[in-house]
Design a protein around this motif. Structure first.
Motif, short mmCIF file in Angstrom:
data_model
loop_
_atom_site.label_atom_id
_atom_site.label_comp_id
_atom_site.label_asym_id
_atom_site.label_seq_id
_atom_site.Cartn_x
_atom_site.Cartn_y
_atom_site.Cartn_z
N ARG A 59 0.84 -1.19 0.00
CA ARG A 59 0.00 0.00 0.00
C ARG A 59 0.88 1.25 0.00
O ARG A 59 2.05 1.18 0.33
N HIS A 102 -15.41 -5.68 0.37
CA HIS A 102 -15.17 -4.92 1.61
C HIS A 102 -13.85 -4.16 1.60
O HIS A 102 -13.53 -3.47 2.57
N GLY A 103 -13.09 -4.27 0.52
CA GLY A 103 -11.88 -3.48 0.39
C GLY A 103 -10.74 -3.94 1.26
O GLY A 103 -9.89 -3.13 1.68
N ALA A 104 -10.65 -5.25 1.52
CA ALA A 104 -9.57 -5.79 2.34
C ALA A 104 -8.33 -6.04 1.49
O ALA A 104 -8.43 -6.53 0.36
N ASP A 105 -7.16 -5.70 2.04
CA ASP A 105 -5.91 -6.00 1.35
C ASP A 105 -5.01 -6.95 2.13
O ASP A 105 -3.97 -7.38 1.65
N ARG A 153 -7.64 -0.77 9.54
CA ARG A 153 -9.10 -0.70 9.52
C ARG A 153 -9.63 -2.11 9.38
O ARG A 153 -9.20 -2.85 8.49
N ARG A 169 -12.12 -4.39 8.03
CA ARG A 169 -13.09 -4.30 6.94
C ARG A 169 -14.19 -5.34 7.06
O ARG A 169 -15.34 -5.06 6.70
N ASN A 222 -5.89 -2.66 5.54
CA ASN A 222 -7.32 -2.88 5.39
C ASN A 222 -7.54 -4.37 5.63
O ASN A 222 -7.33 -5.19 4.74
#
Length: 217
Positions: A8, A92-95, A41, A43, A14
């Motif tokens: 990132r 859910h935008g998880a990385d 965060r 997610r 995330n």
């Protein structure tokens, strides 16, 4: 040549958490985020067990909580369930994925979709005592030191590169329950710490060794 593990542009994970049980490590992650010790965060939380308490912990914290039906497989996340997991993570935008008592083997589809972004915590000093009830394995074997390991997940069972370990002395009068309780205390400190190292982009690979850099890049 060292390989920097970078995912990132900003130092923030995330995070999606996968679990099958009570979710005490999820709680430690939540507590670390709230205390400002973990730049992440949350997610979503995903469980293969519909009534697992980890889902209730997530709902109480206002985090999307999803039951993932993994049938027909008993011990692995594969097939349609694996594809659904990948879709949920994208939605859910998880990385980054933290396995927290997730009692299934992760297969190549998810590993390939999230390379070096899936971590697990195991209640033993790997490579000793992989698999189930590792604290009981250590006690039965007569080990004098037990502990926990945070590691990257690979295609094996508890065989991925080690990020962080914490040792726990085994007492002569220990029971499986008393030893497990002390290991859990160390897990709850070690998991957020390891995730923070990942968030700060301070980890690099040298072969299969995970090396901690003094300064993030």
């Amino acid at each position: 040549m060292a390989e920097r593990i970078s995912h990132r542009e900003t130092p923030m994970l995330n995070l999606a958490v996968f679990g099958s049980g009570s979710g005490s490590n999820l709680q430690s992650i939540l507590d670390a985020i709230r205390a400002g010790r973990l730049d992440a965060r949350l997610r979503c939380v995903i469980s293969d067990v519909p009534d697992a308490y980890i889902l209730e912990r997530a709902r109480s914290a206002g985090i999307p909580a999803v039951h993932l039906d993994c049938a027909p497989f008993k011990t692995k996340l594969d097939g349609e369930a694996q594809q659904r997991a990948i879709e949920l993570l994208s939605e859910h935008g998880a990385d980054t994925i933290a396995l927290a008592g997730f009692m299934r083997i992760v297969k190549s589809g998810l590993l390939d979709a999230y390379p070096r972004r899936i971590v697990n915590i195991h209640p033993a000093l790997l490579p000793a005592f992989p698999g189930l009830e590792a604290w009981k394995q250590a006690l039965d074997y007569g080990a004098k030191v037990a502990g926990c390991t945070v590691h990257f997940v690979d295609a094996g069972m508890d065989t991925g590169p080690i990020i962080l370990q914490r040792a726990v002395e085994v007492h002569d009068d220990d029971t499986p329950e008393s030893l497990h309780a002390r290991i859990l205390e160390q897990e709850h400190a070690a998991y957020p710490e390891a995730l923070q190292r990942l968030a700060e982009n301070r980890l690099r690979m040298e072969g299969r060794r995970v090396v901690l850099s003094v300064n993030p890049e």
